[in-house]
Design a protein around this motif. Sequence first.
Motif, PDB file in Angstrom:
ATOM      1  N   VAL A  17       0.890  -1.170   0.000  1.00  0.00           N
ATOM      2  CA  VAL A  17       0.000   0.000   0.000  1.00  0.00           C
ATOM      3  C   VAL A  17       0.929   1.222   0.000  1.00  0.00           C
ATOM      4  N   PHE A  18       0.693   2.127  -0.957  1.00  0.00           N
ATOM      5  CA  PHE A  18       1.592   3.283  -1.102  1.00  0.00           C
ATOM      6  C   PHE A  18       0.909   4.573  -0.644  1.00  0.00           C
ATOM      7  N   GLN A  19       1.749   5.540  -0.333  1.00  0.00           N
ATOM      8  CA  GLN A  19       1.235   6.841   0.111  1.00  0.00           C
ATOM      9  C   GLN A  19       0.356   7.499  -0.973  1.00  0.00           C
ATOM     10  N   SER A  20       0.841   7.412  -2.248  1.00  0.00           N
ATOM     11  CA  SER A  20       0.106   8.080  -3.342  1.00  0.00           C
ATOM     12  C   SER A  20      -0.884   7.129  -4.014  1.00  0.00           C
ATOM     13  N   PHE A  21      -1.218   6.066  -3.360  1.00  0.00           N
ATOM     14  CA  PHE A  21      -2.196   5.069  -3.811  1.00  0.00           C
ATOM     15  C   PHE A  21      -1.700   4.245  -5.008  1.00  0.00           C
ATOM     16  N   ASN A  22      -1.021   4.925  -5.940  1.00  0.00           N
ATOM     17  CA  ASN A  22      -0.458   4.267  -7.127  1.00  0.00           C
ATOM     18  C   ASN A  22      -1.465   3.405  -7.880  1.00  0.00           C
ATOM     19  N   LEU A  23      -2.622   3.974  -8.119  1.00  0.00           N
ATOM     20  CA  LEU A  23      -3.616   3.248  -8.930  1.00  0.00           C
ATOM     21  C   LEU A  23      -3.385   3.579 -10.405  1.00  0.00           C
ATOM     22  N   ILE A  24      -3.769   2.648 -11.251  1.00  0.00           N
ATOM     23  CA  ILE A  24      -3.635   2.908 -12.694  1.00  0.00           C
ATOM     24  C   ILE A  24      -4.812   3.806 -13.087  1.00  0.00           C
ATOM     25  N   PRO A  25      -4.513   5.025 -13.556  1.00  0.00           N
ATOM     26  CA  PRO A  25      -5.590   6.007 -13.740  1.00  0.00           C
ATOM     27  C   PRO A  25      -6.644   5.611 -14.779  1.00  0.00           C
TER      28      PRO A  25
END
Lengths: 226, 482
Positions: free
Chosen positions: A88-96
Amino acid sequence: MYQLTTVTKRYQRGKQTINALEGVDLTIATGDQLVVQGPTGGGKSTLLQMLGALDRPTAGSVSIDGTDLARLSEAKLTKVRAATIGFVFQSFNLIPTLSAQENVETALVPLGVKPAARRKRAAEALQLVGLGDRLRHLPSELSGGQQQRVAIARALVKEPKVLLADEPTGNLDEDTRDEIMGLLAGLWKDRGLTFVLVTHDSSIARRAPRLAVINNGRLKVTERTP
Amino acid sequence: MFFTYLRRELRRRRKAALVVALGLALGIGLVITVSSVSTGMRDAQDEVLHSLYGVGTDLTVAKEAKAEEGGSAPQRFKIEGREDGEKASETDDRLMPLGGFDNLDDSVVDKVAAQDGVATAVGALALNDIKFTGDFKPGEMKKEEGKPGSGGGPRVGGGGADIETETFTVMGVDVSALSVGPLSSSKISKGANFAATDTEALKAVVDSAYAKDKDLAVGDKVTIKGKKFEVAGIATADTGASTSNVYIPLAQAQKLADADMKGKVSKVYVKADSSDAIPAVKKAISENVDGATVTSAADLAEQVSGNLSTASNLATNIGKWLSIAVLVAAFLLAGLLTMSAVSRRVREFGTLKAVGWRSGRVVRQVMGEAFANGVLGGALGIGLGLAGAWIVSTVAPTLTATTGGEQPGGPGQGGGPGGGGIAQQLGEGAQQSVDIALKAPVTLSVIVLAVVLAAAGGIIAGCFGGWRAARLRPADALRRVE
């Protein structure tokens, strides 16, 4: 169980050598929770990368259940990450460009799960984090807290042994932070995960059963009795 | 997941995707247009060569004339005056072989036909009909007196001539094999062609331009050397450049010619078994037939000049290199833009690697996107190329092909309507220009080439991006996020 033995990590930045980790020894038992705190540039994220099989140490060993990650090939490290570790990352790192459900599915792709099963499991994981009605939403259509829930669902959908969270509440407001921390703590307890959390947040650190402080690459662990 | 991700990414980066696709489209479109124009140039040259040769003819065999000392004997025309001194109206009709070549015996046709690789060999006799019609008045004897120093003898005075000449070319053709030879470059637009049994018939096929000029129609008569030939058909040359004004059966031409032309032909037209066999057949005939000058389409192509030749050179040289340069630039642009797109998605790919995606899967995704871009560029490029070819074909610029040497035609060497035709067909003598409208046909092979180029463009761009993505270490990618 994690076993880190005199782990050293050095980076070369131009002519300068950065000592990100200096002889770190650490043991994390299966099902334990460890909170890592420290100043920016102190080595928190580097430690997390070692634990997450994202990088290899310059010296020393990082073993997980007896397997030394430093000696594994890139392909085997990838397999470890795919099957064992959730991030789980701070910037969420989801594929937009992918919907919430598709983002969660990306964690099942490397495991060779069939598309129909992938969709089902992703939907269940999103249901678990309270986003059952947001399956088709794109990240841009979700709030910060909701995006982090999607990221948590992505980390947990493959049922990993380890959950590594790099400042998961760093981009969230206080209420949402508590919501997310409550969710993570619940999942940790319910699933018996080994949970390593990197945070700047002292209020979270204060509640941690085990706290590791890292500064200039050196680690100091404080055990707390409940 | 692969296709969903690919589709959404292309939609998200549609401007960048469009730039890459347009770059590739420009290169591919240019390749299609230039290739089509080159094909059109080749077709135009073939058309010119066919007009010289006949569609079915691969080689011609002739015998160059030996230079005679003091030049060839001058042609004499004889118009008899009347003894009573009255004005005389006379006609003299000459049917002479065309200059520049020695005639060949019929036996040469059989000899050529017997060579390996020869499918058909036919002879043809090229003649020039020159008709003099005129009023001739003889001079009168006059005696001048009284002028000192004049001698006082009789002098001829008055008289004169009003003479008209008419010249046209006559070609004796082998009516048993019309698919090869001079008539094969023309189509019968009215009436009928010779039948195989017309060897001795008093039938003629007249070139359409000559027929129009002389107001001749099917069923009319053409007089050659006093014999009336019935016009059986009107022939229209494929390129507007006929090989002769009038065609008659070979046996009749041999019989009517002034010189002894029995069993003679001026040229042998050869069809080879296959186009691959032409060089070997040419060699065999040159070696086995004494004094034969064998000419192939390739030899004649070198004689084609004019702006068709210039345009063809432009298309094959500058056009080719321009296409290659644009294509290479487009490939590089696509590659660099793909690499740049990967650089902007470091966090995305780093995250995917962190969740367990192998490098190969990430590279495949990048390659897939680049390939799709290439396909889009290919589709646009094919559209652009077809549009370019269509514009060229619609505008159809007229190109002039000039054939033959710059040897001025003298008397008896043509000069009447279409008189240059035979000289041109024989490959020397008067210079002749043929106007051809340029077309740009798009062949299937050009489309296949475009598809291959589009795929190659996509793959090359994908390799650039894939290389960048493969080298991406997840730790570095995530560190950048911090």
